[in-house]
Design an enzyme around this catalytic site. Structure first.
Site, PDB file in Angstrom:
ATOM      1  N   PRO A  90      62.196  17.442  31.902  1.00 40.09           N
ATOM      2  CA  PRO A  90      61.047  18.308  31.599  1.00 40.09           C
ATOM      3  C   PRO A  90      61.388  19.797  31.700  1.00 40.09           C
ATOM      4  O   PRO A  90      60.609  20.645  31.264  1.00 40.09           O
ATOM      5  CB  PRO A  90      59.984  17.907  32.637  1.00 40.09           C
ATOM      6  CG  PRO A  90      60.629  16.963  33.571  1.00 40.09           C
ATOM      7  CD  PRO A  90      61.957  16.559  33.045  1.00 40.09           C
ATOM      8  N   GLU A 117      63.866  12.002  41.215  1.00 37.50           N
ATOM      9  CA  GLU A 117      63.353  13.375  41.210  1.00 37.50           C
ATOM     10  C   GLU A 117      64.168  14.290  40.309  1.00 37.50           C
ATOM     11  O   GLU A 117      63.820  15.434  40.092  1.00 37.50           O
ATOM     12  CB  GLU A 117      63.318  13.937  42.634  1.00 37.50           C
ATOM     13  CG  GLU A 117      62.236  13.324  43.489  1.00 37.50           C
ATOM     14  CD  GLU A 117      60.846  13.465  42.867  1.00 37.50           C
ATOM     15  OE1 GLU A 117      60.374  14.599  42.731  1.00 37.50           O
ATOM     16  OE2 GLU A 117      60.248  12.435  42.512  1.00 37.50           O
ATOM     17  N   ARG A 155      66.258   9.812  11.503  1.00 40.70           N
ATOM     18  CA  ARG A 155      65.586   9.857  10.196  1.00 40.70           C
ATOM     19  C   ARG A 155      65.962  11.076   9.359  1.00 40.70           C
ATOM     20  O   ARG A 155      65.683  11.139   8.179  1.00 40.70           O
ATOM     21  CB  ARG A 155      64.074   9.673  10.320  1.00 40.70           C
ATOM     22  CG  ARG A 155      63.301  10.805  10.880  1.00 40.70           C
ATOM     23  CD  ARG A 155      61.851  10.407  11.095  1.00 40.70           C
ATOM     24  NE  ARG A 155      61.050  10.333   9.876  1.00 40.70           N
ATOM     25  CZ  ARG A 155      60.711  11.373   9.113  1.00 40.70           C
ATOM     26  NH1 ARG A 155      61.144  12.575   9.401  1.00 40.70           N
ATOM     27  NH2 ARG A 155      59.954  11.215   8.052  1.00 40.70           N
ATOM     28  N   ASP A 170      57.603  16.396   4.902  1.00 45.16           N
ATOM     29  CA  ASP A 170      56.984  16.099   6.194  1.00 45.16           C
ATOM     30  C   ASP A 170      56.273  17.275   6.815  1.00 45.16           C
ATOM     31  O   ASP A 170      56.664  18.412   6.614  1.00 45.16           O
ATOM     32  CB  ASP A 170      58.068  15.746   7.222  1.00 45.16           C
ATOM     33  CG  ASP A 170      58.582  14.354   7.046  1.00 45.16           C
ATOM     34  OD1 ASP A 170      57.916  13.569   6.378  1.00 45.16           O
ATOM     35  OD2 ASP A 170      59.663  14.087   7.593  1.00 45.16           O
TER      36      ASP A 170
HETATM   37  N1  ADE Z   1      61.964  13.249  31.758  1.00 43.41           N
HETATM   38  C1  ADE Z   1      60.772  13.251  32.396  1.00 43.41           C
HETATM   39  N2  ADE Z   1      59.857  13.930  31.691  1.00 43.41           N
HETATM   40  C2  ADE Z   1      60.467  14.367  30.554  1.00 43.41           C
HETATM   41  C3  ADE Z   1      60.063  15.133  29.432  1.00 43.41           C
HETATM   42  N3  ADE Z   1      58.817  15.589  29.313  1.00 43.41           N
HETATM   43  N4  ADE Z   1      60.969  15.390  28.474  1.00 43.41           N
HETATM   44  C4  ADE Z   1      62.226  14.955  28.596  1.00 43.41           C
HETATM   45  N5  ADE Z   1      62.682  14.234  29.634  1.00 43.41           N
HETATM   46  C5  ADE Z   1      61.813  13.937  30.610  1.00 43.41           C
END
Ligand code: ADE
Length: 240
Positions: A90, A117, A155, A170
Site C-alpha cells: 500500500p 505487517e 491484456r 478502453d
Molecule cells: N498489499 C496490501 N494492500 C495493498 C494495496 N492496496 N496495494 C498493493 N499491495 C497491497
C-alpha cells in the site's frame, strides 16, 4: 513475457489465470507465469519466513533471507533477461493504465507479494526496483494486488486481445472514460439506443462518442480531465 510470482500463498492464484483471456495468453505462450512458494526458502526446521519487528510493535515482518535467496535462485533460472522486481504494497506508487503499458514493454517481471505487517526494509531498498499499490486501502496481502496488475499488463501484450482496437478504445487508455456502448435489441423495455449509433454515419458516430467520453469523464472523474489529451475546442467545451 516471463512473470515470476513470489508468494506464501500460491493457491490464491488458482482461478483468475485459469479462465478467459489470460488463460488463452498462457496457452498461446505469449506469457509464462511461474509461481514460487516463499516457504520453500524459509529458515530452519520450521521454514520460518517472518519474525518480530525490531523495536517492538504489533504484527510480524517478513524476513529478508527467504526473499533474497528466492530471488537469486529465480534470476539464475533465466539470467539472460534483466527483470523488473515489483513489490506490492500500500506504500507503493498508485498503479494506473500508464504503468500497465510501461510494464508491458518488459520481457521479464518478478512480483513479490508481501504479507503480515510488511517486509523488512532491506527488501525494499536492495531487491525491489519498483513498489506498486492498487489503491488507498489495505489488503491482507499483495496477492490480489499482483493479480490486478498482472491482468492489466497481460491484456496490453500484442496478440492477447482479439483486435488491437479493443485496447486502444478502453477507458483510461486515452486518459478519458469510455463512451456508452449498446448492442441489440435496438429497443428494450422502451429504452432506445441513441439514434446516431444506427445512422450509419461514421463521422457523426465518432463525434458523438468523443463527446460522450468527455462528458462522462467530466461528470464522473473530473480529476482525469487535467491530464487528458483534449483539443483547444474540447477544452473550451469543458470550461463551459
Ligand atoms: N498489499 C496490501 N494492500 C495493498 C494495496 N492496496 N496495494 C498493493 N499491495 C497491497
Amino acid at each position: 513475457m516471463r512473470i515470476d510470482i513470489l508468494t506464501l500463498f500460491p493457491n490464491m492464484f488458482n482461478g483468475p489465470f485459469d479462465e478467459s483471456i489470460i488463460k488463452r495468453a498462457i496457452d498461446n505462450n505469449i506469457v509464462n507465469i511461474v509461481f514460487h512458494n516463499l516457504r520453500d526458502w524459509g529458515l530452519g526446521k520450521h521454514k520460518m519466513v517472518d519474525d518480530y519487528p525490531f523495536g517492538g510493535g504489533s504484527g510480524m515482518v517478513m524476513k529478508p533471507e527467504p526473499l533474497f535467496d528466492a530471488m537469486e535462485a529465480i534470476i539464475a533460472q533465466d539470467s539472460n533477461s534483466s527483470a523488473q522486481v515489483i513489490l506490492l504494497t500500500p506504500q507503493g506508487r498508485l498503479f494506473n493504465q500508464g504503468i500497465a503499458a510501461e510494464l508491458a514493454k518488459n520481457n521479464r517481471l518478478i512480483f513479490i507479494c508481501g504479507h503480515y505487517e510488511g517486509v523488512d526494509e532491506r527488501v525494499r531498498e536492495h531487491l525491489a526496483t519498483d513498489e506498486l499499490s492498487i489503491g488507498d486501502y489495505v489488503l491482507t496481502g499483495g496477492e490480489l494486488a499482483a493479480m490486478v496488475v498482472i491482468d492489466a499488463v497481460i491484456r496490453q501484450l500484442p496478440g492477447v486481445l482479439g483486435s488491437e482496437e479493443s485496447a486502444s478504445d478502453d477507458s483510461h487508455t486515452a486518459g478519458l472514460l469510455e463512451y456508452p456502448q449498446y448492442t441489440r435489441p435496438q429497443s428494450y423495455r422502451g429504452w432506445e439506443v441513441p439514434q446516431v449509433l444506427i445512422s450509419g454515419n461514421h463521422a457523426q458516430i465518432a463525434k458523438w462518442r468523443r463527446e460522450q467520453s468527455i462528458l462522462r469523464t467530466f461528470k464522473r472523474r473530473p480529476d482525469l480531465l487535467d491530464k487528458a489529451n483534449l483539443s483547444a475546442q474540447e477544452r473550451k467545451l469543458v470550461a463551459k
